[in-house]
Design an enzyme around this catalytic site. Structure first.
Site, PDB file in Angstrom:
ATOM      1  N   HIS A  16       0.842  -1.202   0.000  1.00 20.91           N
ATOM      2  CA  HIS A  16       0.000   0.000   0.000  1.00 20.91           C
ATOM      3  C   HIS A  16       0.883   1.260   0.000  1.00 20.91           C
ATOM      4  O   HIS A  16       0.614   2.223  -0.723  1.00 20.91           O
ATOM      5  CB  HIS A  16      -0.882   0.056   1.266  1.00 20.91           C
ATOM      6  CG  HIS A  16      -1.952  -0.985   1.337  1.00 20.91           C
ATOM      7  ND1 HIS A  16      -2.116  -1.796   2.429  1.00 20.91           N
ATOM      8  CD2 HIS A  16      -2.921  -1.343   0.458  1.00 20.91           C
ATOM      9  CE1 HIS A  16      -3.148  -2.608   2.235  1.00 20.91           C
ATOM     10  NE2 HIS A  16      -3.651  -2.347   1.043  1.00 20.91           N
ATOM     11  N   ARG A  90      -2.263  -6.305  -7.869  1.00 17.31           N
ATOM     12  CA  ARG A  90      -1.090  -7.187  -7.852  1.00 17.31           C
ATOM     13  C   ARG A  90      -1.148  -8.248  -8.927  1.00 17.31           C
ATOM     14  O   ARG A  90      -0.157  -8.857  -9.278  1.00 17.31           O
ATOM     15  CB  ARG A  90      -0.982  -7.904  -6.490  1.00 17.31           C
ATOM     16  CG  ARG A  90      -0.593  -7.014  -5.352  1.00 17.31           C
ATOM     17  CD  ARG A  90      -0.987  -7.624  -4.047  1.00 17.31           C
ATOM     18  NE  ARG A  90      -2.433  -7.807  -4.034  1.00 17.31           N
ATOM     19  CZ  ARG A  90      -3.140  -8.302  -3.044  1.00 17.31           C
ATOM     20  NH1 ARG A  90      -2.533  -8.713  -1.963  1.00 17.31           N
ATOM     21  NH2 ARG A  90      -4.451  -8.412  -3.124  1.00 17.31           N
ATOM     22  N   SER A 128      -2.895  -7.722   2.891  1.00 17.82           N
ATOM     23  CA  SER A 128      -3.370  -7.509   4.262  1.00 17.82           C
ATOM     24  C   SER A 128      -3.886  -8.810   4.861  1.00 17.82           C
ATOM     25  O   SER A 128      -3.709  -9.066   6.053  1.00 17.82           O
ATOM     26  CB  SER A 128      -4.497  -6.474   4.282  1.00 17.82           C
ATOM     27  OG  SER A 128      -4.017  -5.226   3.906  1.00 17.82           O
TER      28      SER A 128
END
Ligand code: PNS
Length: 161
Positions: A16, A90, A128
């Site tokens: 991020h 990604r 995450s």
């Protein structure tokens, strides 16, 4: 030009932060907005904790501000006078999700563009959700820059390397 980088940031990761750094170079002002993802109903971190991590992560960027918002993203964009949403991808899965979200957001606010930045190579295998899994099993979290303390409080490193 003002842009918004929205996300649940549960927790924010180096991936991020890489997107934030690159987007900050493209826009006059970037708001990193901690939001609620309706599909992720049980975040590991409270909104306050997620916000604390994001604030620390963006402190070194002069034109970046951390905020939070509980409503519709397009309403937040109107309030901020932002014309671009920044998202990271990604892989093709991320791209497909973000593409669909961009269509939804543009159906609500047609002049709000979405800029999808491809993740940088070092961060394509970390997320995450992986950070949360490692936290659950108390594994070291270099990639997310999180520390573990005995009582289960997690802190982001203050200064990135
Ligand atoms: O990091 P995430 O979980 O992929 O972020 C998703 C997020 C929070 C950006 C997305 O769920 C969102 O925009 N939520 C706010 C509500 C909204 O505006 N939804 C889209 C139109 S219905």
């Amino acid at each position: 030009m003002t842009a918004i980088y929205p996300g649940s940031f549960d927790p924010i990761t180096l991936g991020h932060i890489d997107i934030i750094e690159r987007a900050a170079r493209c826009f006059d002002r970037l708001y990193v907005c901690v939001m609620m993802n309706a599909d992720k109903k049980n975040p590991m971190f409270t909104p306050e904790e997620r916000m604390e991590f994001v604030k620390k992560a963006v402190a070194r960027f002069e034109n970046v501000q951390a905020e939070s918002w509980q409503g519709l993203l397009t309403d937040y964009a109107v309030q901020k006078g932002a014309t671009v949403l920044v998202k990271g991808a990604r892989n093709v899965c991320d791209f497909d999700n973000e593409y669909q979200m961009s269509l939804i957001n543009r159906s609500i606010k047609p002049d709000l563009e979405t800029l999808i930045l491809p993740a940088s190579a070092p961060y394509i295998h970390f997320s995450s959700s992986m950070a949360r899994e490692m936290i659950r099993y108390r594994q070291p979290l270099q990639e997310a820059r999180l520390f573990m303390r005995g009582n289960g409080v997690y802190l982001l490193f203050d200064t990135p390397q």
